[in-house]
Motif scaffolding. Structure first.
Motif, mmCIF file in Angstrom:
data_model
loop_
_atom_site.group_PDB
_atom_site.id
_atom_site.type_symbol
_atom_site.label_atom_id
_atom_site.label_comp_id
_atom_site.label_asym_id
_atom_site.label_seq_id
_atom_site.Cartn_x
_atom_site.Cartn_y
_atom_site.Cartn_z
ATOM 1 N N LEU A 1 3.808 6.685 0.795
ATOM 2 C CA LEU A 1 3.541 6.703 2.234
ATOM 3 C C LEU A 1 3.406 5.277 2.773
ATOM 4 N N GLY A 2 4.132 4.984 3.860
ATOM 5 C CA GLY A 2 4.155 3.615 4.392
ATOM 6 C C GLY A 2 4.886 2.724 3.403
ATOM 7 N N CYS A 3 6.094 3.152 3.041
ATOM 8 C CA CYS A 3 6.797 2.539 1.896
ATOM 9 C C CYS A 3 7.394 1.174 2.207
ATOM 10 N N ALA B 1 14.446 0.159 9.678
ATOM 11 C CA ALA B 1 15.064 -1.130 9.325
ATOM 12 C C ALA B 1 14.428 -1.719 8.071
ATOM 13 N N ARG B 2 13.189 -1.272 7.768
ATOM 14 C CA ARG B 2 12.537 -1.741 6.537
ATOM 15 C C ARG B 2 13.040 -0.959 5.328
ATOM 16 N N PHE B 3 12.993 0.375 5.394
ATOM 17 C CA PHE B 3 13.378 1.118 4.179
ATOM 18 C C PHE B 3 14.882 1.106 3.950
ATOM 19 N N ILE C 1 0.015 5.370 -1.952
ATOM 20 C CA ILE C 1 -0.197 4.662 -0.683
ATOM 21 C C ILE C 1 -0.282 3.186 -1.058
ATOM 22 N N THR C 2 0.696 2.411 -0.605
ATOM 23 C CA THR C 2 0.810 1.034 -1.077
ATOM 24 C C THR C 2 0.571 0.032 0.051
ATOM 25 N N PHE C 3 -0.463 -0.753 -0.089
ATOM 26 C CA PHE C 3 -0.803 -1.828 0.854
ATOM 27 C C PHE C 3 -0.777 -1.377 2.313
ATOM 28 N N PRO C 4 -1.514 -0.290 2.604
ATOM 29 C CA PRO C 4 -1.579 0.160 3.997
ATOM 30 C C PRO C 4 -2.388 -0.819 4.838
ATOM 31 N N GLN D 1 5.651 -4.604 -7.885
ATOM 32 C CA GLN D 1 4.981 -5.341 -6.808
ATOM 33 C C GLN D 1 5.786 -5.225 -5.518
ATOM 34 N N THR D 2 5.075 -4.967 -4.435
ATOM 35 C CA THR D 2 5.756 -4.805 -3.153
ATOM 36 C C THR D 2 5.827 -6.147 -2.425
ATOM 37 N N PHE D 3 6.561 -6.122 -1.330
ATOM 38 C CA PHE D 3 6.704 -7.296 -0.456
ATOM 39 C C PHE D 3 5.331 -7.813 -0.022
ATOM 40 N N TYR D 4 4.477 -6.894 0.455
ATOM 41 C CA TYR D 4 3.147 -7.313 0.922
ATOM 42 C C TYR D 4 2.283 -7.787 -0.243
ATOM 43 N N GLU D 5 2.394 -7.077 -1.378
ATOM 44 C CA GLU D 5 1.577 -7.466 -2.542
ATOM 45 C C GLU D 5 1.885 -8.910 -2.944
ATOM 46 N N VAL E 1 8.325 7.232 2.599
ATOM 47 C CA VAL E 1 8.108 7.672 3.986
ATOM 48 C C VAL E 1 7.686 6.460 4.819
ATOM 49 N N ASP E 2 8.383 6.219 5.905
ATOM 50 C CA ASP E 2 7.979 5.137 6.814
ATOM 51 C C ASP E 2 8.612 5.407 8.173
ATOM 52 N N ILE E 3 7.966 4.907 9.205
ATOM 53 C CA ILE E 3 8.510 5.071 10.554
ATOM 54 C C ILE E 3 9.549 3.977 10.845
ATOM 55 N N LYS E 4 9.539 2.941 10.040
ATOM 56 C CA LYS E 4 10.437 1.806 10.316
ATOM 57 C C LYS E 4 11.695 1.837 9.436
ATOM 58 N N ARG F 1 12.426 9.036 7.561
ATOM 59 C CA ARG F 1 11.864 8.282 8.692
ATOM 60 C C ARG F 1 11.027 9.230 9.530
ATOM 61 N N THR F 2 9.727 9.079 9.395
ATOM 62 C CA THR F 2 8.826 9.926 10.179
ATOM 63 C C THR F 2 7.440 9.309 10.205
ATOM 64 N N GLN F 3 6.590 9.869 11.045
ATOM 65 C CA GLN F 3 5.186 9.444 11.046
ATOM 66 C C GLN F 3 4.452 10.185 9.942
ATOM 67 N N ILE F 4 3.602 9.481 9.244
ATOM 68 C CA ILE F 4 2.865 10.093 8.136
ATOM 69 C C ILE F 4 2.003 11.255 8.656
ATOM 70 N N GLU F 5 1.587 11.165 9.910
ATOM 71 C CA GLU F 5 0.779 12.224 10.526
ATOM 72 C C GLU F 5 1.509 13.579 10.470
ATOM 73 N N LEU F 6 2.840 13.549 10.331
ATOM 74 C CA LEU F 6 3.624 14.790 10.406
ATOM 75 C C LEU F 6 4.036 15.349 9.045
HETATM 76 C C1 LIG Z 1 1.456 -3.186 5.606
HETATM 77 S S1 LIG Z 1 2.975 -2.379 5.475
HETATM 78 C C2 LIG Z 1 3.155 -2.119 3.708
HETATM 79 C C3 LIG Z 1 4.569 -1.835 3.315
HETATM 80 C C4 LIG Z 1 4.819 -1.669 1.801
HETATM 81 N N1 LIG Z 1 4.091 -0.532 1.267
HETATM 82 C C5 LIG Z 1 4.467 -2.931 1.051
HETATM 83 O O1 LIG Z 1 3.458 -2.936 0.326
HETATM 84 O O2 LIG Z 1 5.201 -3.916 1.162
HETATM 85 C C6 LIG Z 1 2.597 -0.760 6.065
HETATM 86 C C7 LIG Z 1 3.820 0.133 6.308
HETATM 87 O O3 LIG Z 1 3.370 1.430 6.679
HETATM 88 C C8 LIG Z 1 4.121 1.922 7.766
HETATM 89 N N2 LIG Z 1 3.232 2.836 8.506
HETATM 90 C C9 LIG Z 1 1.960 2.583 8.882
HETATM 91 N N3 LIG Z 1 1.429 3.647 9.501
HETATM 92 C C10 LIG Z 1 2.398 4.602 9.508
HETATM 93 C C11 LIG Z 1 2.452 5.934 9.996
HETATM 94 N N4 LIG Z 1 1.407 6.498 10.592
HETATM 95 N N5 LIG Z 1 3.602 6.625 9.831
HETATM 96 C C12 LIG Z 1 4.676 6.056 9.221
HETATM 97 N N6 LIG Z 1 4.684 4.796 8.736
HETATM 98 C C13 LIG Z 1 3.555 4.082 8.872
HETATM 99 C C14 LIG Z 1 4.540 0.682 8.547
HETATM 100 O O4 LIG Z 1 5.719 0.919 9.295
HETATM 101 C C15 LIG Z 1 4.728 -0.351 7.430
HETATM 102 O O5 LIG Z 1 6.063 -0.390 6.966
#
Ligand SMILES: C[S@@+](CC[C@H](N)C(=O)[O-])C[C@H]1O[C@@H](n2cnc3c(N)ncnc32)[C@H](O)[C@@H]1O
Length: 223
Positions: free
Chosen positions: A52-54, A80-82, A121-124, A201-205, A75-78, A101-106
């Protein structure tokens, strides 16, 4: 990233058969076809794991390579990132990978009861301000959503640089009487974390590690 580049990625996402972009309408009308039928998408009954938030999808790809007998969905709303992860999966012919591509809320509109085996859930974003609590991905409402799609023995993995998020989640789990399977507040210093925690390791990590921040990991159950 420029808007031209983004548009190019959006267009390419449309051509990838590992990218699913449900419309809000489909979800609201309950007509999203894959809910309860993800096994048919992957053409096998293997366990399904979500990230989630990949972001760019490093965990989705890394886990998929470590465990080809399981299916992984980022799963991510963005989009262009995934796009990055989706393109790599196409190039490397990783058939156990998809991105949605969706909101995690859904997610409870996208996956059925018992359809998911594990969640990462990685680096939210920790959403520290009180007003942002509802967006924090381990708040009680989100935990209930995860419970509604996870199998009985399913687990949630949280990897974060945020001591706030780590402590908040542990405190909430304790208060709700939910099981913490494993917790480590500095995974590269204190031994014991599994290899999927230490080797991917992720981009943010990478950014946080560059600043010398400890990385935390928690594995827990929501039922
Ligand atoms: C801080 S980034 C971390 C990305 C990745 N996991 C990493 O570690 O590099 C958080 C990601 O979560 C996604 N995100 C945050 N809240 C979200 C939501 N409610 N629904 C879908 N995506 C969400 C953002 O678009 C963003 O790409």
């Amino acid at each position: 990233m420029g808007s031209k580049n983004k548009l190019k990625r959006f267009k390419e996402n449309e051509s990838f058969n590992n990218v699913i972009q449900p419309s809000r309408e489909e979800i609201e009308n309950g007509t999203f076809e894959l809910k309860g039928k993800w096994a048919s998408f992957f053409e096998n009954d293997n366990p399904i794991i979500l990230e989630l938030g990949c972001g760019k999808g490093e965990y989705t790809l890394g886990l998929a390579k470590l465990d080809p007998e399981k299916n992984f969905i980022g799963v991510d709303i963005k989009g262009a990132r995934f796009w990055r992860g989706a393109k790599t999966a196409v190039q490397e012919e990783l058939n156990n990978v998809a991105f949605i591509r969706t909101q995690i809320e859904l997610i409870d509109q996208i996956f059925d009861e018992n359809e998911i085996s594990e969640i990462w859930i990685t680096f939210p974003d920790p959403q520290i301000k009180y007003k942002r609590t509802k967006h924090r991905l381990t708040n009680q409402k989100f935990l209930e959503k995860y419970k509604s799609i996870l199998k009985e023995d399913g687990v949630v993995n949280l990897k974060t640089d945020s001591e706030f998020m780590h402590g908040y989640t542990l405190g909430l789990l304790h208060g709700l009487g939910l099981e913490v399977v494993y917790a480590n507040h500095d995974v590269y210093k204190n031994e014991g974390s599994p290899k999927e925690v230490l080797e991917i390791q992720t981009f943010y990590e990478k950014q946080y590690l560059g600043k010398g921040k400890p990385i935390t990991y928690t594995k827990f159950r929501v039922s």
